[in-house]
Scaffold this active site. Structure first.
Site, PDB file in Angstrom:
ATOM      1  N   ASP A  55       0.862  -1.169   0.000  1.00 43.19           N
ATOM      2  CA  ASP A  55       0.000   0.000   0.000  1.00 43.19           C
ATOM      3  C   ASP A  55       0.907   1.230   0.000  1.00 43.19           C
ATOM      4  O   ASP A  55       2.086   1.148   0.375  1.00 43.19           O
ATOM      5  CB  ASP A  55      -0.876  -0.033   1.264  1.00 43.19           C
ATOM      6  CG  ASP A  55      -1.675   1.239   1.439  1.00 43.19           C
ATOM      7  OD1 ASP A  55      -2.343   1.656   0.477  1.00 43.19           O
ATOM      8  OD2 ASP A  55      -1.597   1.820   2.534  1.00 43.19           O
ATOM      9  N   THR A  74      -0.035   4.942   1.097  1.00 41.65           N
ATOM     10  CA  THR A  74      -0.181   5.878   2.204  1.00 41.65           C
ATOM     11  C   THR A  74      -0.061   5.179   3.549  1.00 41.65           C
ATOM     12  O   THR A  74      -0.826   4.267   3.865  1.00 41.65           O
ATOM     13  CB  THR A  74      -1.534   6.609   2.121  1.00 41.65           C
ATOM     14  OG1 THR A  74      -1.651   7.211   0.835  1.00 41.65           O
ATOM     15  CG2 THR A  74      -1.642   7.665   3.191  1.00 41.65           C
ATOM     16  N   ASP A 104      -1.416  -0.805   6.083  1.00 39.52           N
ATOM     17  CA  ASP A 104      -1.606  -0.334   7.450  1.00 39.52           C
ATOM     18  C   ASP A 104      -3.031   0.120   7.745  1.00 39.52           C
ATOM     19  O   ASP A 104      -3.419   0.215   8.897  1.00 39.52           O
ATOM     20  CB  ASP A 104      -0.658   0.841   7.751  1.00 39.52           C
ATOM     21  CG  ASP A 104      -1.119   2.132   7.099  1.00 39.52           C
ATOM     22  OD1 ASP A 104      -1.110   3.169   7.770  1.00 39.52           O
ATOM     23  OD2 ASP A 104      -1.500   2.098   5.910  1.00 39.52           O
TER      24      ASP A 104
END
Length: 617
Positions: A308, A310, A507
């Protein structure tokens, strides 16, 4: 009496019986008496092993310990009680050695459980009371004294606190936390007393989650270990076949007995569990939680890594990217003035600005006469100087940009950044650019993953293509997938997993489905994204990307050592069986040789606990 104590007692009985029998034999009192002593010393081991095998068989398990039972029984029946006693010592010694090895491998994991917080100091209008950590409720205000463990997860109330987070994240140096920061249970107050507000009960806090994962890691079996157990089923008939053939061809039953002795016990069963528990323990010390040996083994075989953007490859917030200072202005001086002013602001950038100034150890002044235009900026007085900060429209009021500032406008055109214009005494002194900055360790982490054997790396993000390209251009990724919603992320992970074992690193809550879909889901759990952490197989507690590469290296290192121990142990046992079948090894010598093999493979398996080169790569 627990099993560990029983095994030690059996070893002591066998050793004493061997020693007394040898003493009687050497004094010339008669071989019959010595044989009787050796037989009596062996029978308790035979009985205990027979009960253990029957118990395991009753619950559907079967292992190669049966070879030890057959070899001791055959030695007694063939009039070789000395060989039987030596095998009893070697078998009982092997079980005690395995207990030691498991204890050594589990010590770091047990240390986590032993240091669990047990009490908390709750404050109220009536004063401070000490309560059990189980009685802490969300919203309680707690006092954490110097040197104490944080009892639950919470939010810092006081202006600052110094925490030793090494037991949770693996970070060696104390960390400074500011008011409003998230604090995690199990970390140590390395500074003065402070107050915090509980944000979770004990059972839902970080440290309780660590303890639960530790318990799972100690009981779960990896596919590799289950495969080893199944392979063990073929070893007993193979050993009996070789033993019978040696007896038939030579006409000497002692040769058949020697073959049985050198096949007992099996390094296959001893080495794999010790190695994997050691690997899980090594990872836990580095702030990497593996949800059992299966997660570690799966991670050892991944060939594709999906990230991922961001919060994973990037910091995940508006961080200071660049300061453009006017000619004659000093960047640190501008940052000090701006951070001083921002102390009076509630804007989303205020924390980032103040944090950047404190990171440079700049002394902040108290602002005066501050007026904030919500969404546009603020003006005020700092050190008797007028300062304004905010949008170009607010600060410049339609005035043209000076020549030195035009380059930055072109450079950041159409980029997903925020630009803060700063004037001192109505003169444009600098422009601060904020954006989602790349993690400082991102490049090195991806390079280390390449060297660890990850051949394909992909960025999978819901952000637009321009933002994705800006970050990926610095990383050398193989594929970029932008504008992806959670469903498309899952589809991408499934497609990659069909080609090669795939690791998904994320996250956020929106990453949870993709983490669950991957061969191995790895969550950046430092910021407490509960959904992603629960969906993941591996959790990195430090707010850094580097441990992702360390996790892969630990997993590969562990699996390689387990496989190495098994292959070497079986190869050596196979050679010893051939030598015994040819009459080159006696039963007593074979028992001693087999114990040497077992010791060697267990010590090799314990190498998974060492640091090695994992963090220096």
């Amino acid at each position: 009496m627990n099993e560990s104590t029983l095994r030690r007692a059996l070893l002591i009985i066998a050793i004493m019986g061997l020693a007394v029998g040898i003493s009687v034999w050497r004094t010339g009192l008669g071989p019959l008496e010595a044989d009787t002593i050796w037989t009596v010393a062996t029978l308790p081991v035979v009985a205990a092993l027979a009960i253990s095998i029957l118990r395991d068989f009753w619950i559907g398990r079967f292992g190669v310990d049966a070879i030890a039972l057959v070899s001791m029984s055959a030695a007694l029946l063939l009039g070789q009680p000395l060989a039987a006693a030596v095998v009893a010592i070697m078998y009982a010694g092997g079980t005690v050695l395995e207990d030691f090895a498991r204890g050594r491998a589990e010590r770091s994991l047990k240390a986590l459980t032993d240091r669990s917080p047990r009490v908390a100091h709750r404050t109220s209008k009536l004063g401070t009371e000490t309560i059990s950590v189980k009685d802490v409720a969300v919203g309680d205000e707690l006092l954490v004294r110097a040197g104490e463990l944080l009892p639950v997860d919470g939010i810092l109330i006081d202006a600052s606190a110094t925490l030793d987070e090494s037991a949770v994240t693996g970070e060696p140096l104390p960390e400074r936390r500011s008011a409003g920061d998230v604090l995690r249970s199990g970390t140590l107050n390395a500074g003065e007393s402070f107050s915090m507000r509980a944000s979770a009960v004990a059972e839902q806090s970080t440290y309780a989650a660590i303890v639960r994962m530790v318990a799972a890691a100690q009981t779960a079996k990896s596919p590799f270990i289950r495969m080893a157990d199944r392979f063990a089923l073929f070893l007993l008939p193979a050993t009996l076949l070789v033993s019978g053939a040696a007896w038939y061809i030579s006409g000497d039953p002692i040769r058949g007995l020697a073959v049985l002795v050198v096949a007992t016990p099996c390094p296959l069963i001893l080495a794999a569990p010790v190695a994997f528990i050691g690997g899980v323990s090594r990872a836990a010390r580095a702030g990497i939680l593996m949800k059992g040996s299966a997660a570690l083994e799966a991670l050892a075989q991944v060939g594709t890594a999906i990230f991922d953007k961001t919060g994973t490859l990037t910091i995940g917030g508006a961080e200071l990217i660049e300061i453009e200072a006017a000619p004659g202005s000093n960047a640190d001086h501008l940052l000090q003035r701006l951070a001083s002013l921002e102390q009076a602001s509630h804007h989303v950038l205020a924390d980032s600005i103040i944090r950047a100034a404190r990171g440079k150890q700049l002394m902040l002044s108290h602002p005066h006469d501050v007026y904030e235009t919500r969404g546009a900026g603020l003006k005020g007085q700092v050190d008797n100087m007028s300062i304004a900060a905010g949008s170009r429209a607010l600060v410049l009021a339609g005035k043209p940009l000076p020549r030195w500032a035009k380059g930055g406008e072109v450079r950041y055109q159409d980029q997903p950044v925020l630009r803060v214009f700063v004037t001192l005494d109505n003169r444009l002194a600098g422009i601060f650019t904020f954006g989602d900055a790349l993690r400082p360790d991102a490049r090195d982490t991806l390079a280390n993953l390449r060297s660890a054997g990850i051949t394909r790396m992909i960025m999978l993000t819901g952000d637009d293509g321009a933002a994705a390209k800006r970050i990926s251009s610095k990383l050398g990724l193989d594929v970029i997938v932008a504008d992806a919603n959670p469903a498309y992320k899952v589809a991408t992970v499934e497609a990659e997993k069909a080609i090669a074992p795939t690791m998904m690193v994320g996250d956020g809550i929106n990453d949870a489905p993709a983490l669950a879909a991957a061969t191995v889901g790895l969550a950046m759990g430092a910021r407490g994204a509960t959904a992603s952490s629960e969906a993941a197989d591996v959790i990195v507690l430090a707010d850094r990307l580097e441990p992702v590469a360390a996790a892969v290296r630990i997993a590969r290192h562990t699996r390689a050592i387990a496989l190495q121990s098994i292959i070497a142990g079986l190869a050596l046992s196979g050679l010893a069986m051939v030598a015994a079948a040819l009459g080159q090894i006696t039963p007593v010598a074979g028992a001693l040789l087999q114990e040497g093999i077992d010791v060697a493979v267990i010590l090799n398996a314990l190498r998974t606990l060492g640091d090695g080169h994992l963090w220096r790569a």
